[in-house]
Every structure is written in structure tokens, then in C-alpha cells.
Design a protein around this motif. Sequence first.
Motif, short mmCIF file in Angstrom:
data_model
loop_
_atom_site.label_atom_id
_atom_site.label_comp_id
_atom_site.label_asym_id
_atom_site.label_seq_id
_atom_site.Cartn_x
_atom_site.Cartn_y
_atom_site.Cartn_z
N LEU A 71 -1.68 -1.78 -11.25
CA LEU A 71 -2.68 -1.67 -10.19
C LEU A 71 -3.82 -0.78 -10.65
O LEU A 71 -3.59 0.38 -11.00
N PRO A 72 -5.05 -1.28 -10.66
CA PRO A 72 -6.19 -0.47 -11.14
C PRO A 72 -6.70 0.50 -10.08
O PRO A 72 -6.54 0.29 -8.88
N GLY A 73 -7.31 1.60 -10.56
CA GLY A 73 -8.07 2.50 -9.70
C GLY A 73 -7.27 3.40 -8.80
O GLY A 73 -7.77 3.85 -7.78
N MET A 74 -6.04 3.70 -9.18
CA MET A 74 -5.24 4.59 -8.34
C MET A 74 -4.20 5.34 -9.18
O MET A 74 -3.80 4.90 -10.23
N VAL A 75 -3.81 6.51 -8.64
CA VAL A 75 -2.71 7.29 -9.19
C VAL A 75 -1.61 7.24 -8.13
O VAL A 75 -1.87 7.53 -6.96
N ARG A 76 -0.41 6.86 -8.54
CA ARG A 76 0.70 6.74 -7.59
C ARG A 76 1.89 7.56 -8.07
O ARG A 76 2.32 7.44 -9.21
N VAL A 77 2.43 8.38 -7.17
CA VAL A 77 3.64 9.14 -7.46
C VAL A 77 4.77 8.14 -7.70
O VAL A 77 4.89 7.13 -7.01
N GLY A 78 5.56 8.40 -8.75
CA GLY A 78 6.66 7.52 -9.10
C GLY A 78 6.30 6.48 -10.13
O GLY A 78 7.16 5.69 -10.53
N CYS A 79 5.05 6.45 -10.57
CA CYS A 79 4.59 5.47 -11.55
C CYS A 79 4.12 6.17 -12.83
O CYS A 79 3.82 7.35 -12.82
N ARG A 80 4.05 5.39 -13.90
CA ARG A 80 3.36 5.82 -15.11
C ARG A 80 1.93 5.32 -15.01
O ARG A 80 1.65 4.41 -14.22
N HIS A 81 1.05 5.89 -15.82
CA HIS A 81 -0.36 5.48 -15.74
C HIS A 81 -0.91 5.24 -17.13
O HIS A 81 -0.60 5.96 -18.07
N ARG A 82 -1.71 4.21 -17.23
CA ARG A 82 -2.42 3.89 -18.47
C ARG A 82 -3.87 4.29 -18.23
O ARG A 82 -4.50 3.87 -17.26
#
Length: 126
Positions: A71-82
Amino acid sequence: MDTLMLDEHLAAGWYLVESDSATRYALRWGQGRLHMVRITGPGTHGRAWWDDQVVPLLGIWSISGDGAEPLPGMVRVGCRHRWLADPEGTFGESDWWWLQRTCTGFRKVGEAEMARLRAGTAGGDA
């Protein structure tokens, strides 16, 4: 799930993205532009010349790990981020950064706290 939406409704300033790693990522939103800094710590792997430097952030994708599309354009707790940063404008493979650990939280921080966080690193532009 806690989500930080990176859009025009986001208040200007710094946001620290936390995980169980000593390496931290921080976003700066202001005047319609995103910047980021990867703040290195003990045990940071894959160091790059732009570590600890504030660089333009072109994009961020939240990756849930369950096979769903990022999912673009967001930071979500419980996820990794690229993260896609473009410090030289080359769009090379080294421009992709990964948050290797799962996000445990995020919070807005002030300039003074960012300065303290970065004081233990190799330095960079303030």
C-alpha cells in the motif's frame, strides 16, 4: 491498525518510525514535500553513504507480509516498509531502502529531539 497517512492532511514536522532495531527511520513533511533520514545505530547493516543524511523521499509502501499488494503513501504499525529515496537522482537499485524490522509505532517528534537522536550518528545536515 494504526496508520500514518502521508498526504496533505498530515501536520508538518518530523515523524519517527520505530521498530525493535537500533536503526531508525524518520520522515519530515512540510510544504508538500517528504524527506527522510535513516538514523543508523549499533548493528546497522548495509550502510550507504547517505545514511544519517536528510534526503528527498519519493515514495513509501506498507507491506503487510500476508501476500497482499503493498500500500503506497502510508506507515502502518505491524508492517514492514519499503522506502524510495533518491539522493542522487539516479533511480538505481541502491536507492531502495527497507525497514528490515516490523514497525512497532510512530510518533511526531520536534526538532530538538531529532537533533538528539542524530547526535549519536555519523552526523549529517541538520
